[in-house]
Design an enzyme around this catalytic site. Structure first.
Site, mmCIF file in Angstrom:
data_model
loop_
_atom_site.group_PDB
_atom_site.id
_atom_site.type_symbol
_atom_site.label_atom_id
_atom_site.label_comp_id
_atom_site.label_asym_id
_atom_site.label_seq_id
_atom_site.Cartn_x
_atom_site.Cartn_y
_atom_site.Cartn_z
ATOM 1 N N GLY A 141 3.127 -0.496 0.204
ATOM 2 C CA GLY A 141 3.423 -0.016 1.552
ATOM 3 C C GLY A 141 4.304 -0.966 2.338
ATOM 4 O O GLY A 141 5.376 -1.377 1.894
ATOM 5 N N GLY A 376 42.380 2.667 -7.288
ATOM 6 C CA GLY A 376 41.574 2.356 -6.104
ATOM 7 C C GLY A 376 40.777 1.088 -6.298
ATOM 8 O O GLY A 376 40.519 0.341 -5.353
ATOM 9 N N ALA A 377 40.398 0.825 -7.547
ATOM 10 C CA ALA A 377 39.600 -0.369 -7.802
ATOM 11 C C ALA A 377 40.421 -1.625 -7.523
ATOM 12 O O ALA A 377 39.894 -2.639 -7.064
ATOM 13 C CB ALA A 377 39.083 -0.349 -9.230
HETATM 14 C C1 HXC Z 1 -7.963 -3.301 3.088
HETATM 15 C C2 HXC Z 1 -7.651 -3.740 0.866
HETATM 16 C C3 HXC Z 1 -6.364 -3.165 0.928
HETATM 17 C C4 HXC Z 1 -5.916 -2.650 2.168
HETATM 18 C C5 HXC Z 1 -6.704 -3.840 -1.084
HETATM 19 N N1 HXC Z 1 -7.824 -4.143 -0.394
HETATM 20 N N2 HXC Z 1 -5.798 -3.237 -0.296
HETATM 21 N N3 HXC Z 1 -8.443 -3.803 1.942
HETATM 22 N N4 HXC Z 1 -6.755 -2.740 3.223
HETATM 23 N N5 HXC Z 1 -4.702 -2.111 2.300
HETATM 24 C C6 HXC Z 1 -9.007 -4.788 -0.910
HETATM 25 C C7 HXC Z 1 -9.745 -3.925 -1.913
HETATM 26 O O1 HXC Z 1 -10.596 -3.035 -1.267
HETATM 27 C C8 HXC Z 1 -10.507 -4.984 -2.704
HETATM 28 O O2 HXC Z 1 -11.619 -5.370 -1.962
HETATM 29 C C9 HXC Z 1 -9.551 -6.151 -2.733
HETATM 30 O O3 HXC Z 1 -8.646 -5.938 -1.639
HETATM 31 C C10 HXC Z 1 -8.741 -6.239 -4.010
HETATM 32 O O4 HXC Z 1 -8.150 -4.965 -4.271
HETATM 33 P P1 HXC Z 1 -8.210 -4.266 -5.703
HETATM 34 O O5 HXC Z 1 -7.868 -2.838 -5.515
HETATM 35 O O6 HXC Z 1 -9.498 -4.602 -6.365
HETATM 36 O O7 HXC Z 1 -7.027 -5.033 -6.445
HETATM 37 P P2 HXC Z 1 -5.996 -4.462 -7.515
HETATM 38 O O8 HXC Z 1 -6.687 -3.636 -8.542
HETATM 39 O O9 HXC Z 1 -5.208 -5.645 -7.993
HETATM 40 O O10 HXC Z 1 -5.020 -3.483 -6.722
HETATM 41 C C11 HXC Z 1 -4.231 -3.955 -5.695
HETATM 42 C C12 HXC Z 1 -3.596 -2.773 -4.919
HETATM 43 C C13 HXC Z 1 -4.726 -1.822 -4.444
HETATM 44 C C14 HXC Z 1 -2.619 -2.054 -5.834
HETATM 45 C C15 HXC Z 1 -2.801 -3.411 -3.767
HETATM 46 O O11 HXC Z 1 -5.753 -2.570 -3.828
HETATM 47 C C16 HXC Z 1 -4.240 -0.779 -3.499
HETATM 48 O O12 HXC Z 1 -3.663 0.219 -3.928
HETATM 49 N N6 HXC Z 1 -4.495 -1.005 -2.208
HETATM 50 C C17 HXC Z 1 -4.162 -0.043 -1.171
HETATM 51 C C18 HXC Z 1 -2.666 0.021 -0.981
HETATM 52 C C19 HXC Z 1 -2.269 0.860 0.201
HETATM 53 O O13 HXC Z 1 -2.295 2.082 0.118
HETATM 54 N N7 HXC Z 1 -1.990 0.197 1.354
HETATM 55 C C20 HXC Z 1 -1.640 0.834 2.568
HETATM 56 C C21 HXC Z 1 -0.148 1.173 2.479
HETATM 57 S S1 HXC Z 1 0.438 1.906 3.953
HETATM 58 P P3 HXC Z 1 -13.004 -5.794 -2.643
HETATM 59 O O14 HXC Z 1 -13.901 -6.034 -1.489
HETATM 60 O O15 HXC Z 1 -13.392 -4.634 -3.501
HETATM 61 O O16 HXC Z 1 -12.693 -7.028 -3.448
HETATM 62 C C22 HXC Z 1 1.199 0.652 4.762
HETATM 63 C C23 HXC Z 1 1.718 1.029 6.090
HETATM 64 C C24 HXC Z 1 3.080 0.531 6.347
HETATM 65 O O17 HXC Z 1 1.284 -0.462 4.346
HETATM 66 C C25 HXC Z 1 4.107 1.399 5.761
HETATM 67 C C26 HXC Z 1 5.449 0.993 6.255
HETATM 68 C C27 HXC Z 1 6.551 1.775 5.663
#
Ligand code: HXC
Length: 480
Positions: A141, A376-377
């Site tokens: 994100g 052109g290049a």
């Molecule tokens: C809160 C989060 C988090 C998030 C991960 N964690 N992302 N907590 N907010 N965005 C936490 C998990 O719950 C977990 O907690 C710990 O971090 C580790 O994550 P895992 O999933 O176990 O790690 P991994 O398998 O390595 O995967 C990493 C990841 C995945 C790919 C980043 O966590 C994920 O998909 N996260 C969500 C991504 C997402 O959708 N973010 C929002 C995007 S929107 P615990 O307690 O279990 O250890 C955005 C808005 C702005 O960013 C957009 C602008 C254009």
């Protein structure tokens, strides 16, 4: 695969020993929803501060994935924004070490606004201070969009991924199957998307590469890049270059065999080496000064310019112009890449970016034509009328609207086939050399390949105090 470090370890490897000063290590988030009141740690999920690289100031922030996946809280965002503001005021680069799951889901809109604060500062800092992003873990994100607004993105092979929406969401929306690596790993972004500037094998190599990159750059747009002295011999002849360009104009050669020998210590620091390999961009030093090279690569797609090559070149040219880095264009290009896919995908607007970037750049601009400079290049690759200061050519240069065969097939369509070889010879004699362009003053001099380094250093030296400004405007409207 090498070691994976935590945020503090990464900062300590990146910066000169003992130079790191932390800012905001006591800051905590203030969220109380979803049980977050029990998950408050000092510093929250990002380590921020300042320090030195080779004795020069830099500002740095590093996400800590062990704190809620390095997710961006409002508190983290305020810490990063503070560092960005300080860097801009102090005229020093910002380096972000990213390892973050994006917006902290528990904080909702508070977290989103945090990203907006960071993005706005990324944009305001663009062209004022260098901004470098390392991707050192999974980044999702908003954690991708801030790096995307910076000047260079480095990724760690096998450990870092970048994607706007993750595999699960993609499965739900488009029913496509992928994992993190096939979606947004280092290979994807360095070869296919062009998002990544450099791939490194492990954390340590990534951090060392950032140090090296910083060494080529000024601290801000009001300074020149640091001069590395003593430089290599400025009178060094490069006799090995006399045999690089093949006699047969249809044979390929590696343009880096020309770039590397002419650089100080024969060292060329290539950017985006695996993306759009038909154009080569990167930094070198000549007489100790940083220069930016933009060169067609005859060893890939015959050096023809396509959409990706246009994007790659234009962005690099703009970067060099922002930061007072002289440009050297090395040209061997048969034209823009023909084809329906290219035309339908917009080679017109993408190709226009190279023209725009070269024409707008006010830094010293030197061009060397080694062989083909067609159509052109020829024009877009920093020709005299686009605004180059000094244009040089090898005796093997061919400056024409197109190759002799193609030209004759159009001009003499109804000619007796027996006369065609003579017609081709006639066209070649006229244009398959640099002298017609040199007679007209579009090429300033024809040089032997062995003289390349000496001639380029003299050209750069003559332009050292160049002062040129474009008409006043709010900003231009580059095609995107
Ligand atoms: C809160 C989060 C988090 C998030 C991960 N964690 N992302 N907590 N907010 N965005 C936490 C998990 O719950 C977990 O907690 C710990 O971090 C580790 O994550 P895992 O999933 O176990 O790690 P991994 O398998 O390595 O995967 C990493 C990841 C995945 C790919 C980043 O966590 C994920 O998909 N996260 C969500 C991504 C997402 O959708 N973010 C929002 C995007 S929107 P615990 O307690 O279990 O250890 C955005 C808005 C702005 O960013 C957009 C602008 C254009």
């Amino acid at each position: 695969m090498g070691s994976r470090y935590n945020a503090y370890e990464r900062i300590n490897i990146l910066l000169d020993r003992g130079s790191f000063v932390e800012v905001d290590r006591f800051v905590k988030h203030r969220c109380t929803d979803f049980g977050m009141q029990d998950k408050r740690v000092a510093g929250d999920g990002v380590v921020c501060g300042y320090g030195k690289i080779d004795g020069r100031n830099v500002f740095v922030y590093a996400f800590d994935f062990s704190v809620l996946g390095g997710s961006l809280s409002a508190a983290n965002a305020r810490k990063i924004a503070k560092i960005q503001d300080m860097a801009l005021k102090c005229g020093a680069p910002v380096i972000g070490l990213n390892d973050s799951g994006g917006a902290r889901i528990q904080e909702g809109v508070e977290s989103l606004t945090g990203f907006a604060e960071i993005f706005r500062r990324n944009v305001m800092s663009s062209g004022v201070i260098p901004q470098i992003s390392a991707i050192m873990g999974p980044c999702a994100g908003g954690s991708c969009y801030s790096p995307a607004l910076t000047d260079f993105i480095l990724m760690v092979e096998g450990e870092s991924q970048m994607f706007v929406t993750g595999p699960n969401v993609i499965k739900q929306v488009t029913d496509e199957d992928c994992d993190k690596e096939s979606l947004g790993g280092a290979r994807v972004h360095s070869v296919e998307s062009g998002v990544c500037s450099l791939v490194c094998q492990d954390d340590e190599e990534c951090l060392m590469t950032i140090r090296e990159l910083i060494g080529f750059l000024p601290s801000n747009n009001m300074e020149d890049a640091p001069v590395r002295l003593p430089s290599d011999d400025v009178t060094r002849m490069c006799h090995e270059l006399d045999t690089v360009v093949p006699d047969n104009p249809n044979l390929p050669y590696n343009i880096k065999d020309i770039i590397e020998p002419v650089c100080d210590q024969q060292y060329f620091f290539e950017i985006q080496p695996d993306f759009a390999r038909n154009i080569v961009v990167g930094f070198g030093r000549m007489a100790g000064h940083t220069v930016g090279f933009v060169a067609n690569q005859p060893a890939h797609l015959a050096g023809a310019i396509d959409i990706d090559a246009s994007d790659k070149a234009a962005r690099f040219i703009q970067f060099c112009d922002c930061f007072n880095i002289p440009l050297i264009a090395i040209e061997d290009v048969p034209g823009f890449l023909p084809g329906l896919k290219q035309e339908h995908s917009g080679i017109i607007r993408h190709g226009a970016k190279i023209v725009y970037a070269f024409a707008e750049a006010t830094v010293p601009k030197i061009t060397l034509i080694t062989r083909k400079a067609y159509g052109g290049a020829y024009i877009v690759m920093n020709s005299k009328q686009i605004g180059a200061d000094i244009n040089l050519a090898y005796p093997t240069a061919e400056i024409a609207v197109m190759g002799a065969k193609g030209a004759v097939s159009i001009l003499y369509r109804k000619e007796d086939p027996e006369n065609i070889p003579a017609r081709i010879k006639e066209y070649e004699e006229k244009f398959a050399n640099p002298y017609c362009a040199a007679e007209l003053g579009y090429v300033d001099d024809v040089i032997q390949p062995s003289e390349t380094r000496v001639a380029l250093i003299k050209a750069l030296d003559c332009c050292r105090n160049k002062s040129q400004s474009n008409p006043p405007k709010k900003h231009g409207n580059m095609p995107v």
